[in-house]
Design a protein around this motif. Structure first.
Motif, PDB file in Angstrom:
ATOM      1  N   LEU A   1      -1.262 -12.385   1.142  1.00 60.17           N
ATOM      2  CA  LEU A   1      -1.413 -12.990   2.438  1.00 60.17           C
ATOM      3  C   LEU A   1      -1.487 -12.086   3.684  1.00 60.17           C
ATOM      4  O   LEU A   1      -2.083 -11.911   4.472  1.00 60.17           O
ATOM      5  CB  LEU A   1      -0.210 -13.893   2.519  1.00 60.17           C
ATOM      6  N   VAL A   2      -0.682 -10.740   3.369  1.00 64.06           N
ATOM      7  CA  VAL A   2      -0.451  -9.860   4.644  1.00 64.06           C
ATOM      8  C   VAL A   2      -1.561  -8.878   4.142  1.00 64.06           C
ATOM      9  O   VAL A   2      -1.572  -7.695   4.774  1.00 64.06           O
ATOM     10  CB  VAL A   2       0.832  -9.361   4.832  1.00 64.06           C
ATOM     11  N   LYS A   3      -2.497  -9.082   3.264  1.00 65.96           N
ATOM     12  CA  LYS A   3      -3.517  -7.977   3.050  1.00 65.96           C
ATOM     13  C   LYS A   3      -2.972  -6.753   2.465  1.00 65.96           C
ATOM     14  O   LYS A   3      -3.523  -5.867   2.726  1.00 65.96           O
ATOM     15  CB  LYS A   3      -4.352  -7.756   4.211  1.00 65.96           C
ATOM     16  N   LEU A   4      -2.131  -6.746   1.642  1.00 66.40           N
ATOM     17  CA  LEU A   4      -1.530  -5.576   1.135  1.00 66.40           C
ATOM     18  C   LEU A   4      -1.266  -5.718  -0.412  1.00 66.40           C
ATOM     19  O   LEU A   4      -0.268  -5.409  -0.911  1.00 66.40           O
ATOM     20  CB  LEU A   4      -0.109  -4.812   1.714  1.00 66.40           C
ATOM     21  N   PRO A   5      -2.296  -5.856  -1.107  1.00 72.18           N
ATOM     22  CA  PRO A   5      -1.941  -6.255  -2.602  1.00 72.18           C
ATOM     23  C   PRO A   5      -1.568  -5.354  -3.690  1.00 72.18           C
ATOM     24  O   PRO A   5      -0.708  -5.571  -4.384  1.00 72.18           O
ATOM     25  CB  PRO A   5      -3.273  -6.832  -2.995  1.00 72.18           C
ATOM     26  N   ASP A   6      -1.823  -3.715  -3.269  1.00 73.65           N
ATOM     27  CA  ASP A   6      -1.486  -2.836  -4.216  1.00 73.65           C
ATOM     28  C   ASP A   6      -0.189  -2.080  -4.155  1.00 73.65           C
ATOM     29  O   ASP A   6       0.038  -1.203  -4.819  1.00 73.65           O
ATOM     30  CB  ASP A   6      -2.654  -2.140  -4.596  1.00 73.65           C
ATOM     31  N   ILE A   7       0.548  -2.458  -3.293  1.00 70.36           N
ATOM     32  CA  ILE A   7       1.428  -1.547  -2.536  1.00 70.36           C
ATOM     33  C   ILE A   7       2.866  -1.776  -3.181  1.00 70.36           C
ATOM     34  O   ILE A   7       3.879  -1.208  -2.867  1.00 70.36           O
ATOM     35  CB  ILE A   7       1.722  -1.077  -1.424  1.00 70.36           C
ATOM     36  N   GLY A   8       3.078  -2.874  -4.067  1.00 70.59           N
ATOM     37  CA  GLY A   8       4.351  -3.229  -4.443  1.00 70.59           C
ATOM     38  C   GLY A   8       5.423  -2.470  -4.848  1.00 70.59           C
ATOM     39  O   GLY A   8       6.573  -2.418  -4.817  1.00 70.59           O
ATOM     40  N   LEU A   9       4.989  -1.240  -5.815  1.00 73.49           N
ATOM     41  CA  LEU A   9       5.852  -0.285  -6.013  1.00 73.49           C
ATOM     42  C   LEU A   9       6.269   0.774  -5.307  1.00 73.49           C
ATOM     43  O   LEU A   9       7.071   1.796  -5.571  1.00 73.49           O
ATOM     44  CB  LEU A   9       5.494   0.409  -7.628  1.00 73.49           C
ATOM     45  N   ARG A  10       5.659   0.917  -4.149  1.00 66.41           N
ATOM     46  CA  ARG A  10       5.774   2.170  -3.436  1.00 66.41           C
ATOM     47  C   ARG A  10       7.265   1.844  -2.684  1.00 66.41           C
ATOM     48  O   ARG A  10       7.587   0.875  -2.315  1.00 66.41           O
ATOM     49  CB  ARG A  10       4.731   2.175  -2.046  1.00 66.41           C
ATOM     50  N   LYS A  11       7.834   2.920  -1.979  1.00 70.01           N
ATOM     51  CA  LYS A  11       8.992   3.026  -1.391  1.00 70.01           C
ATOM     52  C   LYS A  11       8.606   2.775   0.238  1.00 70.01           C
ATOM     53  O   LYS A  11       7.549   3.400   0.523  1.00 70.01           O
ATOM     54  CB  LYS A  11       9.946   4.005  -1.492  1.00 70.01           C
ATOM     55  N   PRO A  12       9.550   2.306   0.945  1.00 73.81           N
ATOM     56  CA  PRO A  12       8.920   2.034   2.394  1.00 73.81           C
ATOM     57  C   PRO A  12       8.535   3.622   3.041  1.00 73.81           C
ATOM     58  O   PRO A  12       7.666   3.512   3.731  1.00 73.81           O
ATOM     59  CB  PRO A  12      10.406   1.855   3.099  1.00 73.81           C
ATOM     60  N   LYS A  13       9.225   4.587   2.573  1.00 72.54           N
ATOM     61  CA  LYS A  13       9.007   5.659   3.711  1.00 72.54           C
ATOM     62  C   LYS A  13       7.574   6.167   3.138  1.00 72.54           C
ATOM     63  O   LYS A  13       7.131   7.312   3.753  1.00 72.54           O
ATOM     64  CB  LYS A  13       9.823   6.761   3.304  1.00 72.54           C
ATOM     65  N   GLN A  14       7.223   5.671   2.213  1.00 71.29           N
ATOM     66  CA  GLN A  14       5.549   5.943   1.977  1.00 71.29           C
ATOM     67  C   GLN A  14       4.578   5.183   2.434  1.00 71.29           C
ATOM     68  O   GLN A  14       3.555   5.610   2.293  1.00 71.29           O
ATOM     69  CB  GLN A  14       5.431   6.162   0.228  1.00 71.29           C
ATOM     70  N   LEU A  15       5.002   4.173   3.283  1.00 69.90           N
ATOM     71  CA  LEU A  15       4.069   3.414   3.841  1.00 69.90           C
ATOM     72  C   LEU A  15       3.909   3.806   5.356  1.00 69.90           C
ATOM     73  O   LEU A  15       4.941   4.406   6.164  1.00 69.90           O
ATOM     74  CB  LEU A  15       4.468   2.018   3.952  1.00 69.90           C
ATOM     75  N   SER A  16       2.663   3.530   5.850  1.00 70.84           N
ATOM     76  CA  SER A  16       2.480   3.978   7.465  1.00 70.84           C
ATOM     77  C   SER A  16       3.048   2.637   8.359  1.00 70.84           C
ATOM     78  O   SER A  16       3.741   1.686   7.827  1.00 70.84           O
ATOM     79  CB  SER A  16       1.047   3.637   7.740  1.00 70.84           C
ATOM     80  N   GLY A  17       3.409   2.893   9.533  1.00 69.60           N
ATOM     81  CA  GLY A  17       3.840   1.875  10.475  1.00 69.60           C
ATOM     82  C   GLY A  17       3.279   0.497  10.346  1.00 69.60           C
ATOM     83  O   GLY A  17       4.042  -0.582  10.176  1.00 69.60           O
ATOM     84  N   GLY A  18       2.182   0.515  10.419  1.00 71.25           N
ATOM     85  CA  GLY A  18       1.229  -0.840  10.200  1.00 71.25           C
ATOM     86  C   GLY A  18       1.652  -1.658   8.637  1.00 71.25           C
ATOM     87  O   GLY A  18       1.873  -2.856   8.688  1.00 71.25           O
ATOM     88  N   GLN A  19       1.716  -0.613   7.654  1.00 70.86           N
ATOM     89  CA  GLN A  19       1.889  -1.273   6.413  1.00 70.86           C
ATOM     90  C   GLN A  19       3.376  -1.893   6.533  1.00 70.86           C
ATOM     91  O   GLN A  19       3.740  -2.707   5.887  1.00 70.86           O
ATOM     92  CB  GLN A  19       1.760  -0.276   5.391  1.00 70.86           C
ATOM     93  N   GLN A  20       4.342  -1.007   7.011  1.00 70.92           N
ATOM     94  CA  GLN A  20       5.724  -1.278   6.805  1.00 70.92           C
ATOM     95  C   GLN A  20       5.862  -2.674   7.598  1.00 70.92           C
ATOM     96  O   GLN A  20       6.624  -3.700   7.197  1.00 70.92           O
ATOM     97  CB  GLN A  20       6.692  -0.331   7.787  1.00 70.92           C
ATOM     98  N   GLN A  21       5.038  -2.796   8.772  1.00 74.51           N
ATOM     99  CA  GLN A  21       5.511  -4.190   9.561  1.00 74.51           C
ATOM    100  C   GLN A  21       4.783  -5.381   8.843  1.00 74.51           C
ATOM    101  O   GLN A  21       5.524  -6.364   8.844  1.00 74.51           O
ATOM    102  CB  GLN A  21       4.379  -4.162  10.824  1.00 74.51           C
ATOM    103  N   ARG A  22       3.763  -5.087   7.971  1.00 77.64           N
ATOM    104  CA  ARG A  22       3.352  -6.180   7.286  1.00 77.64           C
ATOM    105  C   ARG A  22       4.279  -6.690   5.975  1.00 77.64           C
ATOM    106  O   ARG A  22       4.245  -7.853   5.847  1.00 77.64           O
ATOM    107  CB  ARG A  22       1.960  -6.052   6.853  1.00 77.64           C
ATOM    108  N   VAL A  23       4.685  -5.538   5.604  1.00 76.64           N
ATOM    109  CA  VAL A  23       5.584  -5.832   4.649  1.00 76.64           C
ATOM    110  C   VAL A  23       6.916  -6.538   5.032  1.00 76.64           C
ATOM    111  O   VAL A  23       7.434  -7.568   4.549  1.00 76.64           O
ATOM    112  CB  VAL A  23       6.235  -4.308   3.810  1.00 76.64           C
TER     113      VAL A  23
END
Lengths: 291, 287, 351
Positions: free
Chosen positions: C122-144
């Protein structure tokens, strides 16, 4: 906001309770006893005779003042030498070289070692039949153990000083390393580019940089070595005796008067340490105000 | 830096290092030798006799697994002291952390009147020497019934430990963001689960450092245990002291090696904590 | 899908000499996307924190679906908040973060996995399930963070400054995402912002808050066209204010009589203020207008790309007019000009 205040009070109470009842309570009660107030044997008067006896009576005066002198000497010497040793070690080790990590490790090794063990180690190495003496005899410097100088259990507290240096140098070392590593290099390179030679860099850049931390650490070390019991008990002699050992022996004396005198002595030790700490605070505050 | 100076520098460091570990070397030689007399630098006879005398290692011929167990079960002095030191250490460490946690949280996160004074009070046991309070306390303990027993010793150990634990954990909380807890609450976690799943993992590293400090301080206590324990509670440092005074270097060395074992472990463990990451040492300049 | 009523909410802090939240009343309908708008320190985030339960009000009530929230602990309210700095739990990976609320409810693991997958899509981030928060960009973190908030179908969704940390183009993406999701899930949403543009872009209705007090609660359009007072008008970029007096069903000003057709004429005080948006003023070199037209002098002409801004002096009053740059008459500084204020575009307000 009453609920939050209650939460603060409840959270702080347990540790404060322990410190008040056990620590301040112990000091307070010891102080009372030193004034002669011993309800257990029906003495309710308050006087300073214990203090007078300890410091000025014929019986104890010499013991006390030589003990005090020994205490001050031991603490000053060991703190100063440990700091110097650690400073040069830290300065030398900064540049990378082969076996740097191992040396780093060895110089900080003694930090978690209990003082007792360090004292025993000093005995093993520096006593007249210790490792150094044996090495000396192997290379022909001395003949019998008696030829080796008395370094441990001597009347100048040399063994005690050595033990404290061993342990406190590690403490200073770690503090200095962290300060130097975080700030030292940039400033030094800058000074170098401005034409300062090694001695100038040391005097005008490095020394001022480490001085505050070094000073605080020295106060801690001095205060600790002044009042500690274990090492002088193991490495000291009957006369002159360091004050904490003296206080303890007085206390164990079945004569209850001696017990008050022991308490008085421990309070005197505490007061001296307090003066030192207050002096330190006053110095740093004055310095802050000056800046 | 010209090369000669550099070489002297390095050799000086090596020399310093060797000097520093001389005592350790002496320990090990003493512990594993028999009749290592002056002027031998290297002992003529290596043996485990010290350890046998301490009843830690069975006599030759009985060195089987059962032999060890049987020997230790006979409760030799060293084992007894070791168990006491370990158990007291663990107990006071755990108790001190539990007591310190709420206080550290309040001190680290909130601001209130008298906060500086309270921090000063918390730290005060590290400023004054133990002899100042333990003499008076001993009399009280005798009348309260805490003298000469395990409980009294544990209680008195808390005094030097609390400041370290409170201080370390306050530092941890000062860097902690409590909004995470509120976030978890809005997602449906109750207070207990929030604490277990959110708060605890965040403060765990700091708690470990505090626990190590606490354990080490308790482990090394001599005066407090000696006085309050009144000879009835025997811990390793007491044993080291009495053996050292007795004059048998091999026994002393052997006991000492057992005594310093946790310290060495902790050193390895915390070397990555201390060398760069922790603010504990760099905070000293601000005391 | 829940209805929220805020009644007479008051909250004070000892460090402030006025209440942080002063008698706020607000009714939010189910499925609405509402903005709490106001300058820093106006109390909007405090209201949010009372809705989640971090703070307790001094007095007043917060009612969700006819039931007061005040006695209900935070974790049972069904009110989820997304903080400005996202607060993804650092020790868990994305899947564990997103599934957290369902885990708290004790939902079966397989179902959690399934729903986590759905939310991430739904938030258009289908493949990042196993990543840790510090590996995500700001925009990605917000969507998570958004996915984590929505997975348990909360009754109210609260967003604290959702767009302020993002650069312009990410902001558009995020705005579209929020609007799409909100409309799809029909979850009642409140977000807090100090940026009126952000509020106007996202919200169905805006609650304007100054100094802890609610000024107005209405659609973005009304703030532009029918602001309640000068402060509100200025907050939304209004610049033209003309002092006026009621006179014979019209308003008299020192540039002349203005015909006013606004429906609030009877509510106006004797002394009031007329305002009009710059883009609604018309200019002409000849007097082509038959109503509300005034003669003035061009003070300055500033070309701003798609629009050109004119500052005009009429009888010592300065008006600003903004016209599309295309097909413009040749108007220069110091020209005489006729200014037309269409009577259906002016708005008068008290003070």
């Amino acid at each position: 906001m009453g609920g939050e205040r209650l939460k603060i009070i409840l959270s702080l109470t347990p540790p404060l309770l322990i410190i008040f009842t056990l620590f301040f309570g112990g000091i307070f009660y010891g102080f009372l006893q030193s004034l002669g107030y011993q309800p257990a044997i029906g003495k309710y008067e308050i006087n300073f005779s214990a203090y007078y006896n300890v410091m000025f009576s014929e019986r104890y005066a010499k013991l006390f003042w030589t003990g005090l002198g020994l205490n001050l000497w031991v603490s000053f010497a060991s703190t100063f030498l440990a700091a110097v040793f650690a400073l040069f070690g830290a300065l030398a080790i900064r540049k990378t070289f082969f076996a740097k990590t191992i040396c780093n490790f060895i110089y900080s090794l003694n930090l978690p070692m209990p003082h007792l063990v360090v004292a025993v180690g000093i005995i093993f190495v520096f006593s007249q039949s210790g490792l150094l003496a044996r090495l000396a005899s192997q290379i022909g410097l001395i003949g019998s153990p008696g030829d080796f100088p008395v370094l441990v259990k001597d009347k100048y507290g040399l063994g005690i000083i050595l033990a404290y240096i061993w342990k406190e140098a590690a403490f200073f070392f770690i503090i200095l390393m962290s300060v130097l590593q975080s700030l030292g290099e940039n400033f030094e390179e800058l000074a170098q580019s401005l034409g300062a030679n090694r001695w100038q860099r040391f005097r005008y850049v490095i020394l001022p940089l480490v001085m505050p931390n070094l000073f605080s650490a020295s106060i801690i070390v001095f205060a600790f070595s002044f009042g500690a019991y274990e090492v002088p008990a193991l490495l000291g002699v009957i006369y002159p005796q360091m004050l904490p050992v003296m206080a303890f022996e007085f206390f164990l004396n079945p004569d209850l008067n001696a017990r008050s005198e022991g308490m008085a002595l421990s309070i005197i030790i505490a007061i001296i340490v307090m003066i030192l700490v207050v002096f330190y605070f006053w110095l740093t505050q004055a310095k802050i105000r000056k800046d | 830096m010209n090369n000669n100076l550099k070489k002297i520098n390095i050799y000086a460091i090596y020399l310093g290092a060797i000097i520093l570990i001389l005592p350790l070397i002496a320990f090990f030689i003493n512990a594993f030798s028999f009749r290592w007399f002056y002027p031998q630098v290297i002992p003529k006879e290596l043996s485990l006799q010290a350890w046998v005398r301490l009843k830690l290692i069975p006599k030759p011929g009985q060195r089987t697994f059962e032999g060890f167990i049987e020997l230790w079960a006979s409760n030799p002095a060293v084992i007894k002291a070791l168990l006491n030191s370990l158990s007291i250490g663990f107990l006071v460490t755990i108790v001190s952390i539990i007591i310190a946690l709420p206080a550290a949280r309040v001190l680290g996160l909130l601001n209130f009147r008298f906060k500086k004074l309270i921090i000063f009070i918390m730290v005060s046991p590290t400023i004054l020497p133990p002899i100042a309070f333990v003499l008076g306390l001993n009399i009280n303990f005798i009348s309260w019934g805490f003298s000469g027993n395990y409980f009294g010793v544990c209680l008195v150990h808390l005094v030097p430990i609390m400041p370290y634990v409170v201080l370390t954990m306050t530092g941890i909380f000062a860097n902690y963001n409590p909004d995470f807890e509120h976030q978890a609450r809005t997602l449906g976690a109750n207070k207990t689960r929030t604490f277990l799943l959110i708060t605890l993992p965040a403060i765990a590293p700091g708690m470990v450092v505090a626990a190590l400090f606490a354990f080490l301080v308790s482990w090394s206590q001599y005066l407090l245990t000696f006085l309050i324990g009144a000879g009835k509670v025997m811990t390793l440092p007491l044993l080291v002291f009495s053996t050292a005074s007795s004059g048998n270097p091999a026994l002393t060395a052997a006991i000492s090696i057992i005594f310093i074992f946790p310290a060495i472990l902790i050193l390895f463990f915390t070397s990555k904590f201390v060398s760069g990451e922790s603010g504990a040492t760099s905070g000293f300049g601000k005391i | 899908m829940s209805k929220l009523n805020i009644k007479n909410l008051i909250k004070s802090f000892p460090s402030m000499d006025r209440p942080a939240v002063n008698n706020v009343n607000l009714d939010i309908e189910s499925g609405e996307l509402v903005a709490f708008l106001g300058p820093s320190g106006c109390g909007k985030t405090t209201i949010l924190k009372m809705i989640t339960g971090l703070f307790q009000p001094d007095s007043g009530d917060i009612i969700l679906d006819e039931q007061s929230l005040l006695k209900i602990p935070t974790e049972k309210r069904g009110v989820v908040m997304v903080f400005q700095n996202y607060l993804l739990f650092p020790y868990m990976n994305v899947n564990e973060n997103v599934g957290f609320a369902l885990k708290m409810k004790g939902v079966d693991k397989n179902i959690i996995d399934q729903k986590v997958k759905e939310m991430l899509e739904l938030v258009k981030l289908p493949d990042i399930g196993l990543r840790k928060p510090k590996q995500l960009s700001g925009g990605q973190q917000q969507r998570v963070a958004l996915a984590r908030a929505l997975i348990s179908n909360p009754r109210i969704l609260l967003l604290d400054e959702p767009l302020s940390n993002l650069d312009a183009h990410l902001r558009d993406e995020m705005r579209d995402l929020i609007v799409t999701i909100q409309q799809k899930l029909k979850v009642t949403t409140i977000f807090v912002t100090h940026d009126q543009e952000e509020a106007v872009l996202l919200a169905d209705k805006i609650a304007l808050i100054f100094d802890g007090e609610l000024q107005n609660f209405t659609s973005p359009k009304n703030y532009y066209e029918k602001p309640k007072n000068i402060k509100a008008a200025k907050f939304f970029g209004g610049v033209n204010f003309i002092n006026a007096k009621k006179h014979n069903d019209n308003l008299s000003t020192n540039i002349g009589t203005v015909h006013y057709k606004g429906e609030n004429y009877t509510d106006l005080n004797e002394d009031n203020i007329i305002t009009i948006r710059p883009e609604n003023i018309k200019l002409s070199k000849n007097n082509d207008f038959n109503d509300n037209s005034f003669k003035g002098l061009i003070k300055s002409v500033i070309f701003s790309g798609t629009h050109t801004r004119y500052k005009i002096i009429v009888n010592d009053l300065e008006l600003e007019c903004s016209l599309q740059s295309v097909g413009l008459q040749d108007i220069k500084t110091d020209d005489t000009i006729y200014v037309h204020l269409p009577s259906d575009k002016i708005w008068a307000m008290n003070e």
